[in-house]
Design an enzyme around this catalytic site. Structure first.
Site, PDB file in Angstrom:
ATOM      1  N   ASP A  71       0.847  14.070  27.895  1.00 30.05           N
ATOM      2  CA  ASP A  71      -0.765  13.555  28.164  1.00 30.05           C
ATOM      3  C   ASP A  71      -0.423  12.450  27.892  1.00 30.05           C
ATOM      4  O   ASP A  71      -1.163  11.704  27.056  1.00 30.05           O
ATOM      5  CB  ASP A  71      -1.070  14.115  27.454  1.00 30.05           C
ATOM      6  CG  ASP A  71      -2.946  13.538  27.251  1.00 30.05           C
ATOM      7  OD1 ASP A  71      -3.820  13.378  28.658  1.00 30.05           O
ATOM      8  OD2 ASP A  71      -3.799  13.797  26.655  1.00 30.05           O
ATOM      9  N   LYS A  72       0.215  11.484  28.767  1.00 31.32           N
ATOM     10  CA  LYS A  72       0.556   9.713  28.959  1.00 31.32           C
ATOM     11  C   LYS A  72      -0.282   9.393  28.590  1.00 31.32           C
ATOM     12  O   LYS A  72      -1.036   8.587  28.225  1.00 31.32           O
ATOM     13  CB  LYS A  72       1.409   9.281  30.189  1.00 31.32           C
ATOM     14  CG  LYS A  72       2.772  10.259  29.624  1.00 31.32           C
ATOM     15  CD  LYS A  72       3.639  10.195  31.269  1.00 31.32           C
ATOM     16  CE  LYS A  72       4.474  10.358  31.577  1.00 31.32           C
ATOM     17  NZ  LYS A  72       5.816   9.679  30.487  1.00 31.32           N
ATOM     18  N   SER A 181      13.975   7.146  25.288  1.00 32.64           N
ATOM     19  CA  SER A 181      13.179   7.527  27.071  1.00 32.64           C
ATOM     20  C   SER A 181      14.958   7.079  27.547  1.00 32.64           C
ATOM     21  O   SER A 181      14.793   5.556  27.330  1.00 32.64           O
ATOM     22  CB  SER A 181      12.479   7.189  27.493  1.00 32.64           C
ATOM     23  OG  SER A 181      11.181   8.317  27.072  1.00 32.64           O
ATOM     24  N   THR A 245      14.562  13.587  25.012  1.00 26.23           N
ATOM     25  CA  THR A 245      15.493  14.271  26.304  1.00 26.23           C
ATOM     26  C   THR A 245      16.994  13.797  26.191  1.00 26.23           C
ATOM     27  O   THR A 245      17.299  12.936  25.525  1.00 26.23           O
ATOM     28  CB  THR A 245      14.828  14.323  27.411  1.00 26.23           C
ATOM     29  OG1 THR A 245      15.174  12.301  27.708  1.00 26.23           O
ATOM     30  CG2 THR A 245      13.663  14.738  27.018  1.00 26.23           C
TER      31      THR A 245
END
Ligand SMILES: Cc1cc2nc3c(=O)[nH]c(=O)nc-3n(C[C@H](O)[C@H](O)[C@H](O)COP(=O)(O)O)c2cc1C
Length: 346
Positions: A71-72, A181, A245
Site C-alpha cells: 500500500d504505497k 530496493s 527482495t
C-alpha cells in the site's frame, strides 16, 4: 478456499499490477464504509493477549504486518486493522511524487510462488500520502517506509530522506529507511559503510520521536550486515527490517525476487543479526512467509515481528488470520506463554 478457488484465478488472468490495483481499490472502498469494514473485521480480525508485544516502545496487537510496497500510497489504511494485521508499513514514499519504472514492472512466477518487481518507487509523494494518514493514535501502528527520489544524487540522499521524514511528523508511529530496493539505480550503494554512516547520522539527528529502523537487502554478505547493524546501534536506531527482495535469481527478468525462494535467505539474515547483537536489537523478519510455520521460523530465528507481501497474493487476505491462529497453536505446542517468549529461541 474462496480466494484460491475463485478470486485468485480471476485476478491471475489480469496483468499483476492491474490485479493489485483492483485489490487495493476494493480494500479502500471496503475500508471506507463502516458496515463493510465491520463485516470484514468480524470475519478476519483476531485478538489474543498472547500475541501482544511492546517492541521499540510501541504496542503491537499481533506480530503480523503488511510489508512495504503493498500500500504505497496509504489508500487502504482503514481496512488493514479489520483484516487482522498487527501493523502496516506504507510506502516506499519519496519526497516528491514520481512515476517509477515503465510498466510492465511486476511479474508472477506461479510455479515458484514468487514475484519479480522493478517498480522504481512510483508513489504520490510525501505530502499527499501524509494527508491520508489520520492523526495518532492509530488502530494499529503505522510505519512509513522512506525511499529516495530518483533524480536526487547519492551525495544529497540524506537531505532527501530527512525532508521526507519531516512530512510525516505526528503521523507515523515508526519509520523505515529503505536503502535496499533494487530498482532505484544506485540506491543499494547507500548500504556502503561510509555512506550509510552519513545517512543514519543525518536521520538520527532529526528531532523525531518516532523509532527509526533500517531495511536491508538479503544480498549483503554477513560482514556487510555486521557493518550495517553496527551503524544502526551506533546511531541508536530502533531496529532492522530483514529483508528486501533479492537480485540473486537466474530469471532473465530484471528486478527483485520475493516470495518462497527468498524465505531461507531472509531467515538466515534474521538469525545472523540476532546472534551478532545477542538479542539487543529488535528485528522485523520478512521474506517468503506464507504460513504460520514460516512466520514461526523467523520468530524462533530472532524476529519479534514479521511482514507479508507475496503471501497476500498467493494465499489471499485470510493469510493474516491463518498465521496468527497458527502461531497460537505453535506457541502452545512448544510450551511458550506468549509470542515474546518464543523470539530467538531456536
Ligand atoms: C511488487 C512489490 C513492491 C515492493 N515495493 C517495496 C517498496 O516500495 N519498499 C520496500 O521497502 N519494499 C518493497 N517491496 C519488498 C517487500 O516489502 C518485502 O521486503 C519483500 O517482498 C519480501 O517479502 P515477501 O516475500 O513476503 O514478498 C516490494 C515487494 C513487491 C513484491
Amino acid at each position: 478456499m474462496f480466494y484460491k478457488a475463485l478470486m485468485r484465478p480471476w485476478l491471475f488472468q489480469t496483468d499483476p499490477e492491474a490485479a493489485h490495483e483492483r485489490a487495493l481499490t476494493l480494500a479502500a472502498s471496503l475500508g471506507r464504509c463502516r458496515i463493510t469494514r465491520d463485516a470484514v473485521e468480524t470475519a478476519f480480525a483476531f485478538e489474543d493477549r498472547r500475541l501482544r508485544q511492546t517492541v521499540f516502545g510501541i504496542e503491537f496487537p499481533n506480530p503480523v504486518g503488511l510489508a512495504a510496497g503493498y500500500d504505497k500510497n496509504a489508500i487502504g489504511l482503514e481496512l488493514w486493522p479489520a483484516l487482522g494485521f498487527g501493523f502496516a508499513e506504507i510506502g516506499s514514499v519519496t519526497l516528491c511524487s514520481q512515476p517509477g519504472t515503465k510498466p510492465p514492472r511486476i511479474f508472477r512466477q506461479v510455479g515458484q510462488r514468487s514475484l519479480i518487481n522493478c517498480m522504481g518507487f512510483h508513489n504520490d509523494g510525501a505530502e499527499a500520502i501524509a494527508a491520508r494518514i489520520p492523526p495518532q493514535p492509530h488502530l494499529i501502528p503505522v510505519g512509513v517506509n522512506v525511499g529516495k527520489n530518483n533524480d536526487v544524487d547519492l551525495a544529497h540522499a540524506g537531505e532527501n530522506y530527512a525532508a521526507t521524514i519531516d512530512k510525516f511528523r505526528d503521523r507515523a508511529d515508526f519509520f523505515v529507511i529503505n536503502v535496499s530496493s533494487p530498482s532505484t539505480p544506485g540506491l543499494r550503494k547507500l548500504q556502503d559503510k561510509e555512506m550509510l554512516d552519513e545517512l543514519l547520522g543525518r536521520v538520527a539527528g532529526l528531532r523525531t520521536t518516532a523509532p527509526v529502523l533500517l531495511k536491508i537487502a538479503p544480498d549483503l554478505t554477513f560482514d556487510q550486515i555486521d557493518d550495517a547493524v553496527g551503524l544502526v546501534e551506533r546511531h541508536k536506531l530502533a531496529g532492522v527490517v530483514a529483508t528486501n527482495t533479492t537480485l540473486d535469481h537466474s530469471t532473465p527478468t530484471w528486478g527483485g525476487l520475493s516470495g518462497a525462494p527468498l524465505r531461507a535467505r531472509a531467515t538466515e539474515c534474521v538469525r545472523h543479526i540476532r546472534r551478532q547483537t545477542r538479542g539487543r536489537l529488535p528485528i522485523v523478519g520478512v521474506g517468503g512467509i506464507f504460513t504460520a510455520e514460516d512466520a514461526y521460523e523467523k520468530i524462533r530465528a530472532g524476529a519479534c515481528l514479521v511482514e507479508v507481501w507475496t503471501g497476500m497474493i498467493y494465499e489471499g487476505p485470510f493469510i493474516v488470520h491463518n498465521i496468527n491462529h497458527g502461531l497460537l497453536r505453535l506457541l502452545a505446542r512448544d510450551g511458550f506463554g506468549s509470542m515474546a517468549d518464543a523470539v530467538g529461541t531456536e
